[in-house]
Design an enzyme around this catalytic site. Structure first.
Site, mmCIF file in Angstrom:
data_model
loop_
_atom_site.group_PDB
_atom_site.id
_atom_site.type_symbol
_atom_site.label_atom_id
_atom_site.label_comp_id
_atom_site.label_asym_id
_atom_site.label_seq_id
_atom_site.Cartn_x
_atom_site.Cartn_y
_atom_site.Cartn_z
ATOM 1 N N CYS A 114 0.816 -1.225 0.000
ATOM 2 C CA CYS A 114 0.000 0.000 0.000
ATOM 3 C C CYS A 114 0.848 1.273 0.000
ATOM 4 O O CYS A 114 0.362 2.340 -0.362
ATOM 5 C CB CYS A 114 -0.947 0.007 1.196
ATOM 6 S SG CYS A 114 -2.081 -1.381 1.163
ATOM 7 N N HIS A 257 -3.490 7.303 1.765
ATOM 8 C CA HIS A 257 -3.862 5.950 1.357
ATOM 9 C C HIS A 257 -5.252 5.656 1.906
ATOM 10 O O HIS A 257 -5.564 5.956 3.052
ATOM 11 C CB HIS A 257 -2.850 4.947 1.908
ATOM 12 C CG HIS A 257 -3.273 3.525 1.730
ATOM 13 N ND1 HIS A 257 -3.695 3.045 0.515
ATOM 14 C CD2 HIS A 257 -3.368 2.496 2.609
ATOM 15 C CE1 HIS A 257 -4.014 1.767 0.653
ATOM 16 N NE2 HIS A 257 -3.837 1.414 1.911
ATOM 17 N N ASN A 287 -10.079 -0.174 -0.640
ATOM 18 C CA ASN A 287 -8.618 -0.100 -0.545
ATOM 19 C C ASN A 287 -8.023 -0.679 -1.824
ATOM 20 O O ASN A 287 -8.131 -1.875 -2.072
ATOM 21 C CB ASN A 287 -8.169 -0.894 0.692
ATOM 22 C CG ASN A 287 -6.666 -0.833 0.911
ATOM 23 O OD1 ASN A 287 -5.906 -0.444 0.019
ATOM 24 N ND2 ASN A 287 -6.229 -1.241 2.083
HETATM 25 O O1 UT7 Z 1 -3.926 -1.054 3.378
HETATM 26 C C1 UT7 Z 1 -3.117 -1.721 4.294
HETATM 27 C C2 UT7 Z 1 -3.454 -1.310 5.630
HETATM 28 N N1 UT7 Z 1 -4.664 -1.946 6.075
HETATM 29 C C3 UT7 Z 1 -5.407 -1.334 6.945
HETATM 30 O O2 UT7 Z 1 -5.090 -0.228 7.268
HETATM 31 C C4 UT7 Z 1 -6.573 -2.059 7.562
HETATM 32 C C5 UT7 Z 1 -6.639 -1.677 9.008
HETATM 33 N N2 UT7 Z 1 -7.713 -2.313 9.742
HETATM 34 C C6 UT7 Z 1 -9.015 -2.010 9.569
HETATM 35 O O3 UT7 Z 1 -9.367 -1.234 8.716
HETATM 36 C C7 UT7 Z 1 -10.012 -2.613 10.537
HETATM 37 O O4 UT7 Z 1 -9.324 -3.253 11.602
HETATM 38 C C8 UT7 Z 1 -10.970 -3.621 9.878
HETATM 39 C C9 UT7 Z 1 -11.946 -2.887 9.012
HETATM 40 C C10 UT7 Z 1 -10.182 -4.620 9.063
HETATM 41 C C11 UT7 Z 1 -11.775 -4.369 10.959
HETATM 42 O O5 UT7 Z 1 -12.444 -3.467 11.819
HETATM 43 P P1 UT7 Z 1 -12.398 -3.699 13.390
HETATM 44 O O6 UT7 Z 1 -13.214 -2.640 13.990
HETATM 45 O O7 UT7 Z 1 -10.948 -3.739 13.791
HETATM 46 O O8 UT7 Z 1 -13.145 -5.079 13.568
HETATM 47 P P2 UT7 Z 1 -12.590 -6.474 14.085
HETATM 48 O O9 UT7 Z 1 -11.600 -7.064 13.159
HETATM 49 O O10 UT7 Z 1 -12.176 -6.340 15.526
HETATM 50 O O11 UT7 Z 1 -13.916 -7.320 14.041
HETATM 51 C C12 UT7 Z 1 -15.061 -7.013 14.868
HETATM 52 C C13 UT7 Z 1 -16.137 -8.055 14.624
HETATM 53 C C14 UT7 Z 1 -15.628 -9.493 14.760
HETATM 54 O O12 UT7 Z 1 -16.639 -10.238 15.377
HETATM 55 P P3 UT7 Z 1 -16.556 -10.629 16.957
HETATM 56 O O13 UT7 Z 1 -15.277 -11.404 17.072
HETATM 57 O O14 UT7 Z 1 -16.513 -9.314 17.658
HETATM 58 O O15 UT7 Z 1 -17.789 -11.422 17.153
HETATM 59 C C15 UT7 Z 1 -15.473 -9.945 13.340
HETATM 60 O O16 UT7 Z 1 -15.626 -11.340 13.203
HETATM 61 O O17 UT7 Z 1 -16.646 -7.940 13.294
HETATM 62 C C16 UT7 Z 1 -16.604 -9.232 12.648
HETATM 63 N N3 UT7 Z 1 -16.367 -9.021 11.216
HETATM 64 C C17 UT7 Z 1 -17.359 -8.821 10.349
HETATM 65 N N4 UT7 Z 1 -18.693 -8.754 10.482
HETATM 66 C C18 UT7 Z 1 -19.425 -8.519 9.397
HETATM 67 C C19 UT7 Z 1 -15.181 -8.980 10.556
HETATM 68 N N5 UT7 Z 1 -15.401 -8.755 9.261
HETATM 69 C C20 UT7 Z 1 -16.739 -8.655 9.104
HETATM 70 C C21 UT7 Z 1 -17.559 -8.411 7.990
HETATM 71 N N6 UT7 Z 1 -18.896 -8.348 8.167
HETATM 72 N N7 UT7 Z 1 -17.070 -8.226 6.747
#
Ligand code: UT7
Length: 330
Positions: A114, A257, A287
């Protein structure tokens, strides 16, 4: 006499196929509400068979050349940032060279995921300053849809395909070159790049020519990447602004980004920046890795927000980890 690189033109390309969150929710266990609330993403473009990183890159490059009014044969250097090349080798930059009908130039790819466009821009800027060429095409292009695990809802909803390009032109800072009169401080004023390879397991592809012999799929521990992103981006923005001799309050536009709207908001807040000065395209493009910064830049140039003379900051963070920023007078 010393040289500086100015951005003479921008261009971008997106596959025609636009996929909404609702469409994805019909395939994996997710919802429009979750994706919008957690990321700000509403849609992404996905390449069709036959559309590749190099075809998207060539389309973006053609538009950038037209905007710059530079003929393809004037290009002496092509640097293409991508983590999804058409082939393991040769470099996709050479495919772009052929597509544009350029008979001889320097052409190679840069892999910094990225942050790839920031790396490519800095490499090209320094090669122009060193006299290796007078005009360069710097491109970020990706087809991440081809390396996504479409059964992993935590990653497959986050990415899209696309390309963005700029034409860089070398100018003398105390005169004129090729008929271009140089404004006091127009061009790339400073760039800073970083990498920390200890974080490989937080964001990587589980395959490659020298390990599994396969292409592999993207794997990410999103929450931990998020935490590192906000800290690293704020640090490198401050570092690069200081190197350029400017302050956050002077910035006209931040072109970040586009990984997550919440990262953009948190970084702007940490730096005390007006959120209205942050270019946001993540809602429509998701992204697009190395393509996201030049795609966002071209969007804001073409819709008239970014104007000649504006002070602009580009920044990115991604797999490696890698991160970097550039400050330029457009
Ligand atoms: O470009 C390279 C750099 N990349 C980034 O900068 C990405 C950085 N990270 C992020 O943008 C965020 O961490 C994410 C968008 C990837 C995830 O958001 P989050 O607020 O950190 O959520 P999480 O991973 O902690 O997941 C929260 C919940 C989980 O469920 P439980 O364990 O709380 O029951 C996940 O299983 O959301 C669930 N979950 C989803 N639910 C519905 C994860 N993906 C999904 C989904 N739809 N697509």
């Amino acid at each position: 006499m010393s040289r500086r690189s100015i951005i003479a033109g921008t261009g971008s390309a997106l596959p025609p196929r636009r996929v909404t969150n609702a469409e994805l929710a019909a395939q994996v266990d997710t919802s429009d509400e979750w994706i919008v609330e957690r990321t700000g993403i509403r849609a992404r473009h996905i390449a069709a068979p036959g559309e590749t990183t190099a075809t998207l890159a060539a389309e973006a490059a053609r538009k950038a050349l037209a905007a710059a009014n530079v003929a393809p044969d004037a290009i002496g250097l092509i640097v293409l940032a991508t983590a999804t090349p058409d082939q393991t080798f040769p470099a996709s930059a050479t495919l772009v060279q052929t597509a544009l009908g350029i008979r001889d130039c320097i052409a190679f790819d840069v892999a910094a995921v990225c942050t790839g466009f920031l790396y490519a821009l800095s490499v090209a800027d320094n090669m122009l300053k060193g006299g290796m060429a007078d005009h360069a095409l710097v491109i970020g292009a990706e087809t991440f849809s081809r390396i996504l695990d479409w059964e992993d809802r935590a990653t497959c909803v986050l990415f899209g395909d696309g390309a963005g390009a700029v034409v860089l032109k070398a100018v003398e800072t105390d005169g004129a070159v090729g008929g271009v009169a140089v404004n006091s401080d127009r061009g790339i004023l400073a760039s800073r790049l970083h990498a920390d390879g200890r974080h490989n397991e937080l964001l990587y592809v589980d395959g490659g020519p020298s390990t599994t012999g396969t292409v592999g799929k993207l794997r990410m521990k999103g929450k931990e990447v998020f935490r590192h992103a906000v800290v690293n981006l704020a640090d490198v923005l401050n570092e690069t602004l200081a190197a350029a001799g400017h302050e956050a309050a002077e910035i006209d536009w931040v072109v970040p980004h586009q990984a997550n709207k919440r990262i953009l908001d948190a970084t702007a807040k940490k730096l005390g920046l007006d959120p209205a000065k942050v270019i946001v395209t993540v809602d429509q493009h998701a992204n697009t890795s190395a393509a996201s910064v030049p795609l966002a830049l071209d969007t804001a140039v073409r819709d008239g927000r970014i104007k000649p003379g504006d002070l602009i900051v580009l920044e990115a963070m991604g797999g490696g980890f890698t991160w970097g920023a550039a400050v330029l007078r457009y």
